[in-house]
Design a protein around this motif. Structure first.
Motif, PDB file in Angstrom:
ATOM      1  N   ASN A 172       0.918  -1.192   0.097  1.00  0.00           N
ATOM      2  CA  ASN A 172       0.104   0.026   0.012  1.00  0.00           C
ATOM      3  C   ASN A 172       0.725   1.451   0.005  1.00  0.00           C
ATOM      4  O   ASN A 172       0.146   2.667  -0.243  1.00  0.00           O
ATOM      5  CB  ASN A 172      -0.860   0.130   1.189  1.00  0.00           C
ATOM      6  N   CYS A 173       2.205   1.024   0.208  1.00  0.00           N
ATOM      7  CA  CYS A 173       3.030   2.370   0.339  1.00  0.00           C
ATOM      8  C   CYS A 173       2.917   3.440  -0.699  1.00  0.00           C
ATOM      9  O   CYS A 173       2.955   4.451  -0.729  1.00  0.00           O
ATOM     10  CB  CYS A 173       4.477   1.884   0.323  1.00  0.00           C
ATOM     11  N   GLY A 174       2.946   2.923  -2.066  1.00  0.00           N
ATOM     12  CA  GLY A 174       2.820   3.580  -3.125  1.00  0.00           C
ATOM     13  C   GLY A 174       1.674   4.524  -3.411  1.00  0.00           C
ATOM     14  O   GLY A 174       1.737   5.762  -3.678  1.00  0.00           O
ATOM     15  N   THR A 175       0.640   3.985  -3.178  1.00  0.00           N
ATOM     16  CA  THR A 175      -0.484   4.877  -3.098  1.00  0.00           C
ATOM     17  C   THR A 175      -0.581   5.624  -2.103  1.00  0.00           C
ATOM     18  O   THR A 175      -1.026   6.854  -2.279  1.00  0.00           O
ATOM     19  CB  THR A 175      -1.919   3.665  -2.964  1.00  0.00           C
ATOM     20  N   LEU A 176      -0.246   5.511  -0.515  1.00  0.00           N
ATOM     21  CA  LEU A 176      -0.259   6.352   0.422  1.00  0.00           C
ATOM     22  C   LEU A 176       0.567   7.520   0.011  1.00  0.00           C
ATOM     23  O   LEU A 176       0.028   8.616   0.219  1.00  0.00           O
ATOM     24  CB  LEU A 176      -0.051   5.421   1.513  1.00  0.00           C
ATOM     25  N   VAL A 177       1.796   7.353  -0.388  1.00  0.00           N
ATOM     26  CA  VAL A 177       2.694   8.449  -0.836  1.00  0.00           C
ATOM     27  C   VAL A 177       2.339   9.339  -1.759  1.00  0.00           C
ATOM     28  O   VAL A 177       2.309  10.471  -1.513  1.00  0.00           O
ATOM     29  CB  VAL A 177       4.076   7.808  -0.948  1.00  0.00           C
ATOM     30  N   SER A 178       1.599   8.507  -2.893  1.00  0.00           N
ATOM     31  CA  SER A 178       1.165   9.398  -3.994  1.00  0.00           C
ATOM     32  C   SER A 178       0.106  10.477  -3.618  1.00  0.00           C
ATOM     33  O   SER A 178       0.020  11.485  -3.955  1.00  0.00           O
ATOM     34  CB  SER A 178       0.693   8.406  -5.084  1.00  0.00           C
ATOM     35  N   GLY A 179      -0.936   9.852  -2.438  1.00  0.00           N
ATOM     36  CA  GLY A 179      -1.936  10.749  -2.017  1.00  0.00           C
ATOM     37  C   GLY A 179      -1.392  11.844  -1.347  1.00  0.00           C
ATOM     38  O   GLY A 179      -2.116  12.862  -1.338  1.00  0.00           O
ATOM     39  N   MET A 180      -0.358  11.419  -0.574  1.00  0.00           N
ATOM     40  CA  MET A 180       0.144  12.423   0.434  1.00  0.00           C
ATOM     41  C   MET A 180       0.694  13.722  -0.318  1.00  0.00           C
ATOM     42  O   MET A 180       0.683  14.924  -0.132  1.00  0.00           O
ATOM     43  CB  MET A 180       1.120  11.833   1.212  1.00  0.00           C
ATOM     44  N   ASP A 181       1.527  13.388  -1.733  1.00  0.00           N
ATOM     45  CA  ASP A 181       2.174  14.046  -2.281  1.00  0.00           C
ATOM     46  C   ASP A 181       0.969  15.197  -3.137  1.00  0.00           C
ATOM     47  O   ASP A 181       1.316  16.431  -3.127  1.00  0.00           O
ATOM     48  CB  ASP A 181       2.818  13.554  -3.523  1.00  0.00           C
TER      49      ASP A 181
END
Length: 340
Positions: A203-212
């Motif tokens: 889930n890391c990629g989706t989480l960081v993309s949303g934060m960005d």
């Protein structure tokens, strides 16, 4: 095939090994160098082949014994060791990205940019500042890390033009900046059964993309610089906290991207982004410099663009035109034929 001997020193508190020591004890210590701290620091090597101890004595004696009895390591073994250091040279990569940007300009009918060392130094310093900041919430071997880049500076100028001025660069009438965050490697991770870290990795990629995305929107909607700075500081603190909660994972292989891969990822990313593409293809820009920094498996690139001016800039001569008073770029004024 050349061999390299590996020395492992184990500090232990025990009485000297005697000839009657059990084979079990000798086996457990085989292949190690034992230091007898209560006997003038004498060192002994336990040979894993016959489980006998050998006194290392003088440095020359120790070298000869280890050369004769050491198991060694081959080149094939070395290639299996995981490296956490990128293989590229930053200065070479900077020029390679710069040349690729110029290739895009030429392909689109623009004149190529002239490399400027002073601009490159400013760009490199901003990349290094971002790398230092990212050190707090990135790392190989974690279930998730939270890299972040931004144009807003916190050490030597909030905006690109301020950073240039603060490093003695005034001779421009227009400036711009592109930044990029590029993964330097891909790596494989192994999990034990029912490992809770697996879900975090997935889930890391989706989480960081949303934060960005949320961070970018917040910065764009900020009313002033003070509000932008508060948003930035809050974002950094949030990512530090999340990273501190990340689980460690077992990295079994790291594959570093080539220079060509990194150049392609950087320039293609910029050309597929409206704002970055506009800077690259802006006909007004005449000079540029590019600086790269590396941190925990990421490459951070900053490119600074300027239109060089011969007059009108701060500390420079006032511009002169027939029928007009000597003038400077707003908000500067001409004082004693110098823009201040």
């Amino acid at each position: 095939m050349k061999k390299i001997f590996i020395f492992i020193i184990v500090f232990v508190l025990f009485s000297p090994i005697s000839a009657s020591a059990s084979n079990n004890l000798a086996a457990s210590l085989s292949g190690r160098i034992l230091l007898q701290v209560e006997a003038r620091g004498e060192a002994w090597y336990v040979n894993p082949v016959n489980l006998k101890r050998y006194y290392l004595g003088r440095p020359e004696d120790a070298y000869n014994i280890m050369r004769k009895l050491g198991l060694g390591i081959t080149n094939a073994d070395l290639y299996r060791i995981i490296s956490f250091t990128p293989s590229y040279q930053a200065t070479f990569l900077e020029r390679a990205v710069f040349d690729a940007v110029n290739a895009e300009r030429a392909k689109n009918g623009r004149t190529v940019l002239i490399w400027n060392d002073e601009l490159a130094a400013v760009a490199r310093e901003h990349s290094q500042d971002l790398a230092k900041e990212n050190e707090q919430y990135t790392g190989i071997g974690y279930s998730c890390d939270y890299p972040l880049i931004h144009h807003e500076g916190t050490s030597f100028g909030f905006y690109n033009s301020e950073r240039l001025n603060n490093r003695g660069v005034y001779y421009f009438s227009k400036s711009g900046e592109n930044i990029a965050l590029i993964p330097e490697a891909r790596y494989k991770v192994s999990f034990i059964a029912n490992d809770p870290a697996k879900t975090e990795v997935e889930n890391c990629g989706t989480l960081v993309s949303g934060m960005d995305s949320s961070f970018k929107t917040a910065i764009e909607e900020a009313k002033n610089d003070a509000e932008k700075l508060n948003i930035l500081q809050a974002e950094v603190n949030k990512r530090i906290k999340l990273f501190q909660q990340a689980k460690t994972v077992n990295v079994v292989d790291v594959s570093w991207f080539s220079t060509d891969d990194l150049v392609g990822s950087t320039v293609n990313g910029w050309m597929n982004s409206e704002g970055h593409r506009r800077n690259i293809l802006d006909s007004d820009y005449t000079e540029s410099g590019l600086g790269i920094a590396s941190i925990n498996g990421y490459m951070i690139a900053t490119q600074v663009f300027i239109r060089r001016a011969s007059c009108g800039f701060e500390t420079g001569p006032c511009c002169e035109k027939i029928g007009y008073y000597p003038y400077c770029f707003t908000p500067l004024t001409c004082q004693d034929r110098t823009c201040r």
